[in-house]
Design a protein around this motif. Structure first.
Motif, PDB file in Angstrom:
ATOM      1  N   ASP A 218     -13.546  -1.963 -22.217  1.00  0.00           N
ATOM      2  CA  ASP A 218     -12.212  -2.019 -22.829  1.00  0.00           C
ATOM      3  C   ASP A 218     -12.269  -2.542 -24.268  1.00  0.00           C
ATOM      4  O   ASP A 218     -11.411  -2.199 -25.094  1.00  0.00           O
ATOM      5  CB  ASP A 218     -11.276  -2.907 -22.002  1.00  0.00           C
ATOM      6  CG  ASP A 218     -10.907  -2.276 -20.666  1.00  0.00           C
ATOM      7  OD1 ASP A 218     -11.115  -1.055 -20.516  1.00  0.00           O
ATOM      8  OD2 ASP A 218     -10.441  -3.012 -19.773  1.00  0.00           O
ATOM      9  N   ALA A 219     -13.277  -3.368 -24.558  1.00  0.00           N
ATOM     10  CA  ALA A 219     -13.403  -3.897 -25.920  1.00  0.00           C
ATOM     11  C   ALA A 219     -13.693  -2.801 -26.925  1.00  0.00           C
ATOM     12  O   ALA A 219     -13.474  -2.964 -28.133  1.00  0.00           O
ATOM     13  CB  ALA A 219     -14.505  -4.961 -25.970  1.00  0.00           C
ATOM     14  N   ASN A 220     -14.222  -1.663 -26.445  1.00  0.00           N
ATOM     15  CA  ASN A 220     -14.477  -0.493 -27.298  1.00  0.00           C
ATOM     16  C   ASN A 220     -15.464  -0.795 -28.423  1.00  0.00           C
ATOM     17  O   ASN A 220     -15.483  -0.127 -29.438  1.00  0.00           O
ATOM     18  CB  ASN A 220     -13.150   0.018 -27.895  1.00  0.00           C
ATOM     19  CG  ASN A 220     -13.274   1.434 -28.434  1.00  0.00           C
ATOM     20  OD1 ASN A 220     -14.022   2.243 -27.875  1.00  0.00           O
ATOM     21  ND2 ASN A 220     -12.582   1.731 -29.516  1.00  0.00           N
ATOM     22  N   SER A 265     -14.299   6.204 -31.505  1.00  0.00           N
ATOM     23  CA  SER A 265     -13.077   6.959 -31.791  1.00  0.00           C
ATOM     24  C   SER A 265     -13.374   8.431 -31.559  1.00  0.00           C
ATOM     25  O   SER A 265     -14.506   8.879 -31.766  1.00  0.00           O
ATOM     26  CB  SER A 265     -12.619   6.721 -33.243  1.00  0.00           C
ATOM     27  OG  SER A 265     -13.642   7.107 -34.149  1.00  0.00           O
ATOM     28  N   PRO A 266     -12.379   9.196 -31.122  1.00  0.00           N
ATOM     29  CA  PRO A 266     -12.602  10.622 -30.861  1.00  0.00           C
ATOM     30  C   PRO A 266     -13.039  11.343 -32.131  1.00  0.00           C
ATOM     31  O   PRO A 266     -12.661  10.948 -33.241  1.00  0.00           O
ATOM     32  CB  PRO A 266     -11.231  11.120 -30.388  1.00  0.00           C
ATOM     33  CG  PRO A 266     -10.511   9.882 -29.949  1.00  0.00           C
ATOM     34  CD  PRO A 266     -11.013   8.787 -30.831  1.00  0.00           C
ATOM     35  N   PRO A 267     -13.828  12.365 -31.996  1.00  0.00           N
ATOM     36  CA  PRO A 267     -14.256  13.114 -33.191  1.00  0.00           C
ATOM     37  C   PRO A 267     -13.067  13.786 -33.860  1.00  0.00           C
ATOM     38  O   PRO A 267     -12.104  14.182 -33.187  1.00  0.00           O
ATOM     39  CB  PRO A 267     -15.229  14.147 -32.613  1.00  0.00           C
ATOM     40  CG  PRO A 267     -14.840  14.292 -31.183  1.00  0.00           C
ATOM     41  CD  PRO A 267     -14.360  12.944 -30.750  1.00  0.00           C
TER      42      PRO A 267
END
Length: 280
Positions: A218-220, A265-267
Motif C-alpha cells: 500500500d505504501a507504493n 504509476s501506470p504507464p
C-alpha cells in the motif's frame, strides 16, 4: 613469537566453559575465585593469563575446554529480559537485509540486544546503529550484554522511544524491525530510508506477515518484497555413526525484506495508440 594479548584471558573477560558432553557455562573471570559444578571445582587463576582454547582440570579430574565466547555462543546463553532472536535468524537478517560495513541502520525492538550485537559487528566502527526500545529495562539489559562481548562500541546509540510515532534519523541505509506491529513504522521508513534502502522485519506469525506485506504494498514505494523462514538441523558425527540429531530448531519466525523504490504509476498512454483509435 608471543601470543597476541587479545588471544589471552584477562581478569574481567567472559569465558565459555565446555565439559566433555558439550554442556556450556559462561563465567566472568576474577582473580582468586573458584567455580564448581557436578564435575568438580575449577580455579579462575588457572584460566587467567592462558590462551583462548586452554584445557584445564577440575578437582575431580575432569577436563574442561575454555574459550572466549563467539557471538552465537554468547547470544544463546547471555542474560535476557525477553526471548532473543536465534543465531540462525540473525545470520539470515544480516545477509538478506544486506547489512554492510559503514551502513547507517535503525533497529527497533532492542530487547536483550542479541541482534544489536550482530548489527554492530556487521557495520563496524565506520557504521552507525540507532537502536530503539520503549522499555528502559530492555535498553539497560542490552547495554550490559553488548558491553560484555564488545567493550568498545562507539557505533551504537541506544534510545528509548516508539518508532511507530516517527523516525528522527534520516538517510538510513537499512531499517531492521523486531516489533509486533511493524506495519505502523512503514510510512516513517519511507521517509527515513535512502533510495534503494532495505527494510527487514522479523515476525513470529504468518498473520502478522500478511498485515506487514499489505502495508508495504500500500505504501507504493517498496519492491522486491520477500518472506523467508529458516530451519536448522544439526548432525551427530561419532565414529561410524552419522545421523541427524533427534532435535532441530524449527520455526522461530518469518523474515520479510523489501527495497525502497520510486513510487509506482501506470504507464502514460501512447499518443500513437490514441491516434489509431480516433481514426477507426
Amino acid at each position: 613469537m608471543p601470543t597476541a594479548a587479545r588471544y589471552i584471558f584477562h581478569e574481567g573477560d567472559q569465558a565459555l566453559i565446555l565439559d566433555r558432553r558439550g554442556r556450556r557455562y559462561l563465567v566472568t573471570l576474577q582473580c582468586a575465585k573458584d567455580d564448581q559444578n557436578h564435575l568438580g571445582t575449577f580455579h579462575h587463576d588457572d584460566i587467567i593469563g592462558e590462551p583462548d582454547g586452554v584445557r584445564i582440570w577440575t578437582s575431580k579430574g575432569h577436563a574442561l575446554i575454555v574459550v572466549k565466547p563467539g557471538m552465537a555462543d554468547y547470544i544463546r546463553i547471555m542474560p535476557r529480559v525477553a526471548t532473543v532472536v536465534y543465531p540462525k535468524d540473525i545470520g539470515a537478517i544480516i545477509t538478506y537485509g544486506d547489512i554492510f560495513p559503514g551502513a547507517r541502520v535503525l533497529e527497533a525492538g532492542t530487547g536483550s540486544g542479541a541482534l544489536t550485537i550482530a548489527l554492530a559487528r556487521a557495520v563496524g566502527e565506520r557504521g552507525a546503529i540507532y537502536t530503539y526500545d520503549i522499555r528502559e529495562d530492555m535498553t539497560a539489559r542490552a547495554r550490559e550484554n553488548l558491553a560484555a562481548i564488545m567493550t568498545e562500541h562507539p557505533q551504537v546509540t541506544f534510545k528509548n522511544g516508539d518508532v511507530s510515532e516517527g523516525i528522527p534519523e534520516t538517510d538510513l541505509d537499512r531499517v531492521v524491525l523486531d516489533l509486533p506491529e511493524p506495519w505502523h513504522v512503514v510510512p516513517h521508513a519511507v521517509d527515513a530510508l535512502v533510495p534503494g534502502g532495505v527494510i527487514t522485519c522479523f515476525l513470529p506469525t504468518v498473520l502478522q506477515v500478511h498485515e506487514l506485506v499489505g502495508a508495504l504494498e500500500d505504501a507504493n514505494t517498496f519492491g522486491m518484497i520477500e518472506t523467508t523462514e529458516i530451519f536448522m538441523r544439526t548432525w551427530s558425527v561419532r565414529g561410524r555413526s552419522v545421523r541427524p540429531d533427534h532435535r532441530m530448531i524449527g520455526h522461530t519466525g518469518f523474515i520479510t525484506t523489501a527495497r525502497k523504490t520510486t513510487p509506482y504509476s501506470p504507464p502514460p498512454a501512447s499518443p500513437t495508440s490514441e491516434e489509431d483509435t480516433s481514426e477507426n
